[in-house]
Scaffold this motif. Structure first.
Motif, PDB file in Angstrom:
ATOM      1  N   SER A 109     -46.857 -29.310  -8.247  1.00  0.00           N
ATOM      2  CA  SER A 109     -48.252 -29.295  -7.777  1.00  0.00           C
ATOM      3  C   SER A 109     -49.040 -28.223  -8.504  1.00  0.00           C
ATOM      4  CB  SER A 109     -48.296 -29.015  -6.275  1.00  0.00           C
ATOM      5  OG  SER A 109     -47.505 -29.960  -5.579  1.00  0.00           O
ATOM      6  N   THR A 110     -50.376 -28.386  -8.501  1.00  0.00           N
ATOM      7  CA  THR A 110     -51.174 -27.405  -9.240  1.00  0.00           C
ATOM      8  C   THR A 110     -51.724 -26.285  -8.367  1.00  0.00           C
ATOM      9  OG1 THR A 110     -53.251 -28.588  -8.937  1.00  0.00           O
ATOM     10  CG2 THR A 110     -51.941 -29.137 -10.902  1.00  0.00           C
ATOM     11  N   ASP A 111     -51.828 -26.512  -7.025  1.00  0.00           N
ATOM     12  CA  ASP A 111     -52.476 -25.481  -6.192  1.00  0.00           C
ATOM     13  C   ASP A 111     -53.899 -25.243  -6.705  1.00  0.00           C
ATOM     14  OD1 ASP A 111     -52.807 -23.548  -4.268  1.00  0.00           O
ATOM     15  OD2 ASP A 111     -51.273 -22.174  -5.036  1.00  0.00           O
ATOM     16  N   ALA A 112     -54.549 -26.325  -7.156  1.00  0.00           N
ATOM     17  CA  ALA A 112     -55.868 -26.195  -7.794  1.00  0.00           C
ATOM     18  C   ALA A 112     -56.892 -25.640  -6.810  1.00  0.00           C
ATOM     19  CB  ALA A 112     -56.333 -27.554  -8.315  1.00  0.00           C
ATOM     20  N   ARG A 123     -47.676 -39.083 -10.242  1.00  0.00           N
ATOM     21  CA  ARG A 123     -48.636 -40.014  -9.629  1.00  0.00           C
ATOM     22  C   ARG A 123     -49.658 -39.330  -8.745  1.00  0.00           C
ATOM     23  NH1 ARG A 123     -45.968 -45.774  -8.754  1.00  0.00           N
ATOM     24  NH2 ARG A 123     -44.046 -45.429  -9.931  1.00  0.00           N
ATOM     25  N   GLY A 124     -49.490 -38.048  -8.496  1.00  0.00           N
ATOM     26  CA  GLY A 124     -50.467 -37.378  -7.631  1.00  0.00           C
ATOM     27  C   GLY A 124     -50.171 -35.901  -7.515  1.00  0.00           C
ATOM     28  N   ASP A 125     -51.155 -35.188  -6.991  1.00  0.00           N
ATOM     29  CA  ASP A 125     -51.040 -33.743  -6.810  1.00  0.00           C
ATOM     30  C   ASP A 125     -50.901 -33.503  -5.312  1.00  0.00           C
ATOM     31  OD1 ASP A 125     -51.310 -30.948  -7.093  1.00  0.00           O
ATOM     32  OD2 ASP A 125     -52.777 -31.182  -8.719  1.00  0.00           O
ATOM     33  N   LEU A 126     -49.967 -32.682  -4.902  1.00  0.00           N
ATOM     34  CA  LEU A 126     -49.698 -32.537  -3.467  1.00  0.00           C
ATOM     35  C   LEU A 126     -50.078 -31.172  -2.897  1.00  0.00           C
ATOM     36  CD1 LEU A 126     -46.238 -34.394  -3.159  1.00  0.00           C
ATOM     37  CD2 LEU A 126     -48.558 -35.287  -2.817  1.00  0.00           C
ATOM     38  N   HIS A 127     -50.740 -30.339  -3.656  1.00  0.00           N
ATOM     39  CA  HIS A 127     -51.155 -29.023  -3.144  1.00  0.00           C
ATOM     40  C   HIS A 127     -52.455 -28.641  -3.853  1.00  0.00           C
ATOM     41  CE1 HIS A 127     -50.014 -24.439  -2.656  1.00  0.00           C
ATOM     42  NE2 HIS A 127     -51.231 -24.699  -2.226  1.00  0.00           N
ATOM     43  N   THR A 128     -53.582 -28.777  -3.139  1.00  0.00           N
ATOM     44  CA  THR A 128     -54.890 -28.480  -3.736  1.00  0.00           C
ATOM     45  C   THR A 128     -55.838 -27.952  -2.673  1.00  0.00           C
ATOM     46  OG1 THR A 128     -55.965 -30.600  -3.269  1.00  0.00           O
ATOM     47  CG2 THR A 128     -54.597 -30.498  -5.252  1.00  0.00           C
ATOM     48  N   HIS A 129     -56.878 -27.295  -3.106  1.00  0.00           N
ATOM     49  CA  HIS A 129     -57.847 -26.684  -2.174  1.00  0.00           C
ATOM     50  C   HIS A 129     -59.265 -27.166  -2.461  1.00  0.00           C
ATOM     51  CE1 HIS A 129     -54.897 -23.847  -0.540  1.00  0.00           C
ATOM     52  NE2 HIS A 129     -54.363 -23.914  -1.744  1.00  0.00           N
ATOM     53  N   THR A 130     -60.123 -26.974  -1.481  1.00  0.00           N
ATOM     54  CA  THR A 130     -61.549 -27.275  -1.644  1.00  0.00           C
ATOM     55  C   THR A 130     -62.340 -26.048  -1.204  1.00  0.00           C
ATOM     56  OG1 THR A 130     -62.060 -28.002   0.599  1.00  0.00           O
ATOM     57  CG2 THR A 130     -61.048 -29.626  -0.876  1.00  0.00           C
ATOM     58  N   ALA A 159     -39.112 -30.496   0.531  1.00  0.00           N
ATOM     59  CA  ALA A 159     -39.146 -30.312  -0.927  1.00  0.00           C
ATOM     60  C   ALA A 159     -39.499 -28.872  -1.268  1.00  0.00           C
ATOM     61  CB  ALA A 159     -40.155 -31.265  -1.555  1.00  0.00           C
ATOM     62  N   LEU A 160     -39.097 -28.453  -2.466  1.00  0.00           N
ATOM     63  CA  LEU A 160     -39.492 -27.150  -2.997  1.00  0.00           C
ATOM     64  C   LEU A 160     -40.557 -27.391  -4.047  1.00  0.00           C
ATOM     65  CD1 LEU A 160     -37.880 -24.895  -1.736  1.00  0.00           C
ATOM     66  CD2 LEU A 160     -36.296 -26.779  -2.154  1.00  0.00           C
ATOM     67  N   GLU A 161     -41.567 -26.551  -4.046  1.00  0.00           N
ATOM     68  CA  GLU A 161     -42.646 -26.729  -5.019  1.00  0.00           C
ATOM     69  C   GLU A 161     -42.290 -26.107  -6.362  1.00  0.00           C
ATOM     70  OE1 GLU A 161     -47.100 -26.408  -4.100  1.00  0.00           O
ATOM     71  OE2 GLU A 161     -46.670 -24.451  -4.980  1.00  0.00           O
ATOM     72  N   VAL A 162     -42.737 -26.772  -7.436  1.00  0.00           N
ATOM     73  CA  VAL A 162     -42.839 -26.125  -8.736  1.00  0.00           C
ATOM     74  C   VAL A 162     -44.337 -25.923  -8.931  1.00  0.00           C
ATOM     75  CG1 VAL A 162     -42.408 -26.281 -11.209  1.00  0.00           C
ATOM     76  CG2 VAL A 162     -40.820 -27.345  -9.593  1.00  0.00           C
ATOM     77  N   ASN A 163     -44.793 -24.732  -8.646  1.00  0.00           N
ATOM     78  CA  ASN A 163     -46.227 -24.428  -8.733  1.00  0.00           C
ATOM     79  C   ASN A 163     -46.622 -24.332 -10.202  1.00  0.00           C
ATOM     80  OD1 ASN A 163     -48.673 -22.569  -8.810  1.00  0.00           O
ATOM     81  ND2 ASN A 163     -48.485 -22.957  -6.612  1.00  0.00           N
ATOM     82  N   SER A 164     -47.624 -25.102 -10.606  1.00  0.00           N
ATOM     83  CA  SER A 164     -47.954 -25.256 -12.028  1.00  0.00           C
ATOM     84  C   SER A 164     -48.894 -24.199 -12.571  1.00  0.00           C
ATOM     85  CB  SER A 164     -48.613 -26.615 -12.262  1.00  0.00           C
ATOM     86  OG  SER A 164     -47.820 -27.640 -11.741  1.00  0.00           O
ATOM     87  N   SER A 165     -49.404 -23.332 -11.707  1.00  0.00           N
ATOM     88  CA  SER A 165     -50.319 -22.310 -12.197  1.00  0.00           C
ATOM     89  C   SER A 165     -49.574 -21.424 -13.189  1.00  0.00           C
ATOM     90  CB  SER A 165     -50.840 -21.468 -11.036  1.00  0.00           C
ATOM     91  OG  SER A 165     -51.416 -20.294 -11.567  1.00  0.00           O
ATOM     92  N   PRO A 166     -50.125 -21.229 -14.407  1.00  0.00           N
ATOM     93  CA  PRO A 166     -49.395 -20.427 -15.400  1.00  0.00           C
ATOM     94  C   PRO A 166     -49.183 -18.992 -14.945  1.00  0.00           C
ATOM     95  CG  PRO A 166     -51.529 -21.146 -16.266  1.00  0.00           C
ATOM     96  CD  PRO A 166     -51.382 -21.785 -14.928  1.00  0.00           C
ATOM     97  N   ASP A 167     -49.871 -18.586 -13.914  1.00  0.00           N
ATOM     98  CA  ASP A 167     -49.649 -17.258 -13.359  1.00  0.00           C
ATOM     99  C   ASP A 167     -48.439 -17.246 -12.411  1.00  0.00           C
ATOM    100  OD1 ASP A 167     -50.289 -14.549 -12.918  1.00  0.00           O
ATOM    101  OD2 ASP A 167     -51.154 -15.095 -10.971  1.00  0.00           O
ATOM    102  N   ARG A 168     -47.990 -18.417 -11.990  1.00  0.00           N
ATOM    103  CA  ARG A 168     -46.864 -18.464 -11.035  1.00  0.00           C
ATOM    104  C   ARG A 168     -45.615 -19.132 -11.636  1.00  0.00           C
ATOM    105  NH1 ARG A 168     -47.998 -17.386  -5.632  1.00  0.00           N
ATOM    106  NH2 ARG A 168     -50.137 -17.523  -4.889  1.00  0.00           N
ATOM    107  N   LEU A 169     -45.740 -20.405 -12.020  1.00  0.00           N
ATOM    108  CA  LEU A 169     -44.591 -21.207 -12.471  1.00  0.00           C
ATOM    109  C   LEU A 169     -43.404 -20.926 -11.547  1.00  0.00           C
ATOM    110  CD1 LEU A 169     -45.088 -20.940 -16.313  1.00  0.00           C
ATOM    111  CD2 LEU A 169     -45.829 -22.726 -14.756  1.00  0.00           C
TER     112      LEU A 169
END
Ligand code: DGT
Ligand code: CA
Ligand code: CA
Ligand code: ZN
Length: 581
Positions: A526-529, A339-346, A496-506
């Motif tokens: 989260s994507t850490d976008a 339902r949402g992304d919880l780790h992103t940057h601007t 909570a523990l993150e599952v970072n979705s960046s294919p460089d991290r996972l």
């Protein structure tokens, strides 16, 4: 991403490559490369920009802005045309050969007239490179080794790269006449963090035209095997791709077989044998009469083995067959549950896009809520300040009503070597969500590292530990810590523990996700976008959580907003254990 951005980025990258081969200044080459990335990642359609607007894109200066403008107006750039005339097309592909930099790419071209990867492989084979000035047996052998490793799984391929490549090839194959089905199998379908090679499967009554199309694709550097129903190629980037063409009626058994894992297949074959059956890629057969029992779909084959269909992401023989027999397969989290992304940057810190653009992109993905978690002051390069954070909070509150999506103002703290954090508790309490992560001192001893992370977990304001092990799939090993102790503390404190979705991290990976869940801890995918396209990495995070057998009850960002907010408040009692499943 808008198409003109793609085209301009490609132009800039070609510029960089050709400059490098032509012996251009390294700083100039890097400037073009940086600009290519910035244009590709820019959420604004550059077709609408004038020179000033282009200049305003980070990493694009006035000089490059003029080049881009020339490209947008005329479809080409004069200086680039001149470079192209200097360097034959195939020479550029030499840059994709691992271990061969631009200087040597230029050299093998200028000295030996090598203009393609195939010619380079031939020259290596004939030991012609060792006689070049500055080479020798040793450097030739090193290059052979580098090419070999890239080609044989010495270097495994990142999931994101593999999936992109597989989808590109499949799009071409799907367009062929009489291709009934086409998909990827192997470790890619199981969504392993890295894959050794790409396995593709096509169903067609006629294999020959498919093989021909496959072996003559533009990205083929070398055909390794060309058979009637099986071929293997190496791409110019050194990735091996295997293709099998099967009869449409055995699609299910072939897909099951080539998806693996090998260990999972072996378990299924043993079950078949015990039931007086035989299982192969051609189907499930009666062992005595050879009568075909099932082959057309995976579901049918599993069903005749008295099993429910098992999702590919958990086919690792790590308990899934036993669970299936007991009717206790996990109800895995799906992308649509998020339902949402919880780790992103601007762009307030190191993101590329503005707050408005990121929020609009989140809304467009159908999210109900979205957290903005720019970096905190102790990551000095990002120049974050208390004032900037408060200003952003104001901006978020003003944006929220019109945006039609709940915005959470957050931050990503830096867990210092002693476990302390940016900002004091009073200030941190003002954020809706606090993410904390290790960005420095990765090599501390296990005990020190464990204590460091535990201190962050136990902090009353920290909600999520982001990319917990800090691994970078290509470049950095995970940190050493007592994860089970950390997971227990996370469960106890409502962190909570993150599952970072960046294919460089996972990160966490599937195994650690599983251990975290067993300890009773919750997870956030989260994507850490740092740019709009990164938001689409969510699917890799979901697949990684699946590999850890996670269901949506385990994942806080699948929860409705009210339940999520109660979790983020942290002080209130953690949700009931039996609420989870
Ligand atoms: P990778 O490429 O190293 O990331 O891993 P996979 O799993 O994609 O392995 P690969 O490409 O060697 O083979 C693809 C699938 O084909 C594998 O997952 C299961 C099946 N397979 C390959 N060799 C065998 C075998 O000897 N026995 C069985 N049962 N299955 C096999
Ligand atoms: Ca494979
Ligand atoms: Ca393979
Ligand atoms: Zn981040």
């Amino acid at each position: 991403m808008p198409r003109s951005n793609d085209a301009a980025a490609q132009m800039l990258q070609e510029f960089a490559d050709l400059l490098a081969i032509a012996g251009g200044e390294p700083f100039k080459v890097r400037a073009y490369e940086k600009a290519a990335r910035a244009v590709a990642g820019s959420p604004t359609d550059i077709a609408d920009l004038d020179e000033k607007g282009l200049d305003a894109i980070p990493s694009v200066g006035a000089h490059l802005a003029r080049k881009i403008l020339e490209f947008l107006r005329t479809g080409s750039v004069e200086e680039l045309e001149e470079l192209r005339a200097q360097v034959p097309a195939g020479v550029r592909s030499l840059l994709d050969v691992p271990g061969l930099g631009p200087v040597r790419a230029h050299q093998v071209y200028a000295e030996l007239g090598i203009t393609s990867v195939t010619e380079l492989l031939d020259a290596l084979h004939e030991h012609r490179l060792q006689h070049l000035p500055g080479w020798g047996e040793r450097s030739e052998a090193n290059l052979v080794q580098a090419v070999h490793e890239a080609h044989t799984g010495g270097a495994r391929i990142q999931l994101g790269v593999a999936l992109g490549l597989a989808e590109e090839i499949l799009a071409g194959l799907c367009a062929l006449p009489r291709v009934r089905q086409a998909t990827y199998a192997g470790s890619l379908r199981r969504m392993c963090a890295t894959v050794g090679d790409i396995d593709l499967l096509v169903a067609s009554e006629e294999a020959e035209p498919v093989m021909e199309a496959f072996c003559t694709m533009a990205l083929v550097a070398r055909v390794l095997v060309r058979g009637d129903t099986k071929s293997s190629i190496l791409t110019t980037k050194g990735v091996q791709v295997d293709l099998r063409v099967v009869e449409p009626h055995s699609w299910g058994s072939a897909l099951l077989y080539f998806t693996g894992s090998k260990a999972h297949n072996i378990r299924l074959r043993e079950m078949a044998v015990r039931a007086g059956q035989k299982l192969s890629e051609y189907g499930l057969f009666d062992a005595d009469t050879d009568r075909l029992i099932a082959a057309e779909t995976e579901e049918a084959v599993y069903a005749r083995l008295r099993l429910p269909w098992i999702p590919p992401t958990i086919r690792e023989d790590s308990g899934e067959v036993e669970a299936a027999l007991l009717g206790e397969l996990p109800d895995l989290v799906e992308l649509r549950d998020v339902r949402g992304d919880l780790h992103t940057h601007t762009d307030l810190t190191d993101g590329i896009a503005t707050l408005e653009v990121m929020v609009a992109a989140a809304k467009a993905r159908g999210y109900r809520y979205y957290a903005v978690t720019d970096h905190a002051p102790l990551l000095y390069m990002q120049r974050m300040t208390t004032e900037k954070a408060l200003e952003q909070r104001l901006q978020i509150r003003q944006l929220e009503d019109a945006a039609g999506i709940t915005l959470l103002h957050g931050t990503e703290l830096n867990i210092q070597p002693d476990g302390s954090l940016d900002w004091d508790e009073d200030f941190l309490a003002g954020f809706d969500i606090v993410v904390a992560s290790v960005h420095s001192a990765f090599r501390q001893s296990r005990d020190v590292m464990t204590a460091r992370i535990l201190r962050a977990v136990e902090h009353p304001c920290v909600n999520v530990i982001a990319h917990p092990t800090g691994r970078s799939i290509a470049r950095r090993a995970p940190i050493d810590a007592d994860w089970d102790e950390i997971f227990r503390a996370a469960a106890r404190t409502g962190t909570a523990l993150e599952v970072n979705s960046s294919p460089d991290r996972l990160d966490l990976d599937g195994d650690l996700v599983r251990r975290a869940r067993h300890a009773g801890a919750f997870l956030a995918i989260s994507t850490d976008a740092h740019a709009v396209p990164h938001l689409d990495n969510m699917r890799f995070g979901v697949a990684t959580a699946q590999r850890g057998w996670a269901g949506s009850a385990d994942i806080i960002n699948t929860w409705p907003l009210g339940k999520l907010r109660r979790f983020l408040a942290k002080h209130s009692p953690a949700p009931d254990a039996d609420q989870r499943r």
